[in-house]
Design an enzyme around this catalytic site. Structure first.
Site, PDB file in Angstrom:
ATOM      1  N   ARG A   1       0.809  -1.215   0.000  1.00 54.50           N
ATOM      2  CA  ARG A   1       0.000   0.000   0.000  1.00 54.50           C
ATOM      3  C   ARG A   1       0.842   1.266   0.000  1.00 54.50           C
ATOM      4  NH1 ARG A   1      -3.021  -3.606   3.433  1.00 54.50           N
ATOM      5  NH2 ARG A   1      -5.074  -3.985   2.564  1.00 54.50           N
TER       6      ARG A   1
ATOM      7  N   ASN B   1      -8.040  -5.645  14.761  1.00 54.06           N
ATOM      8  CA  ASN B   1      -9.093  -6.472  15.342  1.00 54.06           C
ATOM      9  C   ASN B   1      -8.529  -7.634  16.144  1.00 54.06           C
ATOM     10  OD1 ASN B   1      -8.652  -7.072  12.239  1.00 54.06           O
ATOM     11  ND2 ASN B   1      -8.985  -9.029  13.253  1.00 54.06           N
TER      12      ASN B   1
ATOM     13  N   ASP C   1     -14.535  -7.406  13.459  1.00 57.19           N
ATOM     14  CA  ASP C   1     -13.426  -6.941  12.630  1.00 57.19           C
ATOM     15  C   ASP C   1     -13.467  -5.426  12.447  1.00 57.19           C
ATOM     16  OD1 ASP C   1     -11.112  -7.064  11.057  1.00 57.19           O
ATOM     17  OD2 ASP C   1     -12.226  -7.359   9.208  1.00 57.19           O
TER      18      ASP C   1
ATOM     19  N   LYS D   1     -13.240   1.545  11.069  1.00 61.20           N
ATOM     20  CA  LYS D   1     -14.244   0.752  10.367  1.00 61.20           C
ATOM     21  C   LYS D   1     -15.641   0.851  10.976  1.00 61.20           C
ATOM     22  CE  LYS D   1     -11.647  -3.129   8.331  1.00 61.20           C
ATOM     23  NZ  LYS D   1     -11.527  -4.607   8.392  1.00 61.20           N
TER      24      LYS D   1
ATOM     25  N   ASN E   1     -12.418   2.162   5.144  1.00 60.58           N
ATOM     26  CA  ASN E   1     -11.352   1.180   5.211  1.00 60.58           C
ATOM     27  C   ASN E   1     -10.007   1.887   5.060  1.00 60.58           C
ATOM     28  OD1 ASN E   1      -9.762  -1.409   4.526  1.00 60.58           O
ATOM     29  ND2 ASN E   1     -11.819  -2.204   4.874  1.00 60.58           N
ATOM     30  N   TRP E   2      -8.988   1.186   4.532  1.00 56.44           N
ATOM     31  CA  TRP E   2      -7.630   1.751   4.517  1.00 56.44           C
ATOM     32  C   TRP E   2      -7.464   2.883   3.518  1.00 56.44           C
ATOM     33  CZ3 TRP E   2      -4.389   2.121   0.346  1.00 56.44           C
ATOM     34  CH2 TRP E   2      -4.725   1.384  -0.795  1.00 56.44           C
TER      35      TRP E   2
END
Length: 710
Positions: free
Chosen positions: A130, A269, A314, A341, A401-402
């Protein structure tokens, strides 16, 4: 009205600039971070991770002149989800399995390339890299087999390399390291794939020598605790959690704060996800799903704020943490802006860790609100699937998210790629007294094997005011996964989309001002920089990584298969380069079959469970959603020998297909039967009606639980 709005914006800009002067001076001590914004040397550009550029050559007036300056085809890599960095006229990015490329930022000429040669079992993690970072003449990146390495930025020569994980464990690295004060810090992922206890490690930037390591969750009490923080955290766990690792991986978000000389960790998580199995007697399970502040020099614990106590969905907090100074009750306040999240947007005092405010930014059904007095969520009854199963918003993909958000001190807004998608949770048959973590049951939940329809999720770009905790604007984006964003002083928000368009929007209103057809979708975040006074914007495009596994939800964009490009695109004013042609998107799957192949239902059922290791690349229910081919349309599974040569023996490892030597002949045969069964599957009207009935049943069940009727 326009003059008043401009004056107000100018006032906000002056106020914000004054309030962050101390931070800016500390950040600019690094010569790569000049105040002119010419460089983009790190994941979030600066230490504050704002993803804000002071460049304004490209603005609302000139955006119509923006054109392609150059492009570069990346035919030998499969994943291009990376954030590029740019320093002194050179563009760096990590594609595929952390293959580092250095490119002339003006011409697109490849200067050098370094392949760390990731091999073996870790090739199965299809997330790719990433991001990376530049610091003091070197570029740094992690690999999926757990290594961290430094390269000479001018030559690409290896300076040092170290293994940050343990050989053959479940840990891997996909996130970008961060640099500060002569140190490099990195975490890892892996809590979803087996026994993992999360940690971060700081290394000497010049030598790679380990300086300190901080574990996120406590280990076995019988072995003693590494520090007082772990002893404190252990009081929030029950049972024998250490047998499962516990989780808490820091796989993405790390932010350095030069004002307080602290490092903030966004922690992951639990492992397993199911709280009832991981910690059967309850407990918050520190420091899962938290923002944790550490002393940057020593790694000692300072404070924490936990976003999801005792998490069971999660809902990790590994999303970016942005540093800003904003006006709270009329006074400047140094804060962290965080959208994990779980669907809430948090404003946290970064000196003390105290929660200032938190509000929902999307559909959230697991909690009613965040109690500001305690900082804890007010959970909705039934959300912990205590009645056997539950349909919860958001699902494990989260509302955010990311894919990084951005903050503009000019507008005072945070720009967040958000999504709405439910999650199905069911722990049927799992008793804490007897359950054991196995390769077929890592999460402690019943497996989900059905295709995910294209209507299952939606996405949007949200402009959020962190002071008022309200939306300024929200525009829908295609599908359920879109790229990270950046914002500029030119008043523009840039984002790559799943439909293959690169978009520039008005930062004040969200109006689309410009777009470009990249020839393929992307989730990679863009960067902007300047060379010799000319501003450039770069993005990597290619449909791979996480979007591949979502079946029809991913496949709807039409980028399935290796025919679609992976490429770098760089734009500048008055650019006139031509993009090489690429196939148009296609949602048609030409399934192949052998009528003489008789599907054995028992073998197909076994193959469904073996296929779990194939889902990441080839998609749920054998419905491919990205770079990997759709196995329903492949001739290979029709031949037992060809299938074994590729799947077990690694005949296509050089094309990104890892080997699975542990699979037996029976496993391979079961896989073939499952693939054939899925290739022939056509949902009947009754099956569709049954799926709708199950969906409605779950909704009713959750509502009854909220009312306390079950």
């Amino acid at each position: 009205m326009g003059r008043t709005g401009s004056a107000a914006r100018l006032g906000r800009t002056i106020l914000a600039s004054t309030m962050i002067l101390g931070a800016a001076q500390a950040v600019l001590a690094d010569p790569a971070l000049r105040d002119d914004g010419a460089n983009w040397p790190a994941f979030g550009r600066g230490f504050d991770e704002q993803r804000y550029s002071p460049l304004n050559q490209i603005d609302k007036r000139t955006i119509g002149r923006l054109g392609l300056a150059w492009s570069l085809e990346l035919n030998d890599v499969w994943n291009v989800s990376t954030q590029p960095v740019a320093v002194d006229g050179v563009l760096y990015f990590a594609a595929g399995f952390s293959v580092i490329h250095a490119v002339n930022a003006v011409t697109g000429e490849l200067l050098w390339k370094y392949d760390p040669k990731v091999r073996g079992r870790k090739m199965r993690m299809a997330w790719g890299s990433r991001g990376m970072t530049y610091y003091d003449g070197k570029v740094y990146a992690g690999t999926q087999d757990g290594r961290l390495f430094a390269l000479d930025a001018k030559t690409g020569a290896l300076v040092w390399e170290t293994l940050t994980t343990e050989a053959d464990d479940n840990r891997y690295i996909t996130g970008a390291p961060r640099a500060f004060n002569g140190k490099i810090i990195i975490g890892h992922g892996g809590a979803d794939f087996g026994h993992v206890r999360g940690y971060v490690t700081a290394y000497d930037a010049n030598t790679g020598a380990q300086l300190w390591r901080w574990y996120v969750v406590p280990g076995n009490p019988a072995d003693g605790f590494e520090n007082a923080a772990m002893a404190m955290a252990a009081k929030t766990w029950t049972g024998e959690w250490w047998k499962y690792g516990g989780g808490g991986t820091v796989w993405n978000a790390i932010t350095y704060d030069p004002e307080f000389n602290r490092v903030y960790l966004g922690t992951g998580n639990g492992s397993p996800w199911n709280h009832k199995l991981r910690s059967p007697g309850g407990g918050d399970n520190l420091f899962l799903c938290s923002v944790v502040a550490l002393d940057a020099d020593t790694g000692e614990y300072v404070w924490h704020y936990q976003t999801t106590p005792g998490e069971s969905w999660d809902y990790n907090s590994s999303m970016d943490m942005v540093l800003a100074t904003i006006a709270i009750d009329g006074a400047p306040r140094k804060v962290i802006l965080h959208a994990p999240k779980n669907g809430f947007f948090y404003v946290i005092d970064r000196e003390t860790g105290k929660l200032i405010s938190a509000e929902k930014i999307g559909k959230v059904t697991w909690a009613e609100r965040i109690d500001l007095a305690t900082g804890r969520p007010v959970e909705i009854r039934g959300a912990r699937y205590e009645n056997g199963e539950a349909l919860i918003w958001p699902g494990s993909g989260g509302v955010h998210n990311w894919h990084p958000m951005a903050y503009s001190p000019d507008t005072g807004l945070t720009y967040i790629p958000v999504r709405e998608m439910a999650g199905y949770y069911n722990d049927e048959g799992r008793d804490p007294k007897t359950w054991q973590m196995t390769p077929n049951d890592v999460l402690g939940l019943r497996g989900f094997f059905d295709d995910i329809p294209k209507t299952a999720g939606t996405s949007a770009l949200l402009a959020w005011n962190p002071v008022t905790q309200k939306a300024a604007w929200r525009v829908p984006t295609p599908g359920a996964t879109n790229g990270g964003v950046l914002v500029t002083r030119g008043g523009l928000v840039f984002q790559g989309q799943a439909d293959g368009r690169f978009i520039a929007r008005d930062a004040d209103t969200g109006a689309e001002l410009w777009s470009y057809d990249m020839g393929v979708g992307t989730q990679a975040p863009p960067a902007t920089y300047a060379v010799d006074g000319r501003q450039y914007v770069t993005i990597l495009a290619g449909w791979a990584g996480a979007p591949m596994l979502l079946g029809s939800l991913s496949a709807q964009h039409g980028w399935v298969g290796r025919a679609y490009p992976r490429r770098v695109l760089t734009f500048a004013l008055d650019g006139h380069a031509q993009l090489p042609p690429s196939p148009p998107p296609s949602t048609t799957v030409e399934k192949v079959d052998d009528p003489s192949f008789i599907v054995d239902p028992a073998l197909a059922e076994r193959g469904k469970h073996v296929y779990k290791d194939c889902v990441i690349c080839h998609g749920t229910a054998v419905v491919a959603g990205g770079y990997a081919p759709d196995l329903r349309a492949s001739h290979v599974p029709l031949s037992a020998s060809a299938f074994a040569a590729i799947v077990r023996d690694g005949a296509l490892e050089n094309r990104g297909m890892p080997a699975f030597p542990e699979l037996s002949d029976q496993d391979l045969e079961a896989l073939r039967h499952y693939i054939r069964e899925r290739a022939r599957y056509e949902p009947s009207f009754a099956a569709q009606l049954g799926a709708l009935w199950n969906y409605l049943r779950l909704l009713v069940k959750m509502q009854l639980a909220r009312w306390g009727l079950i």
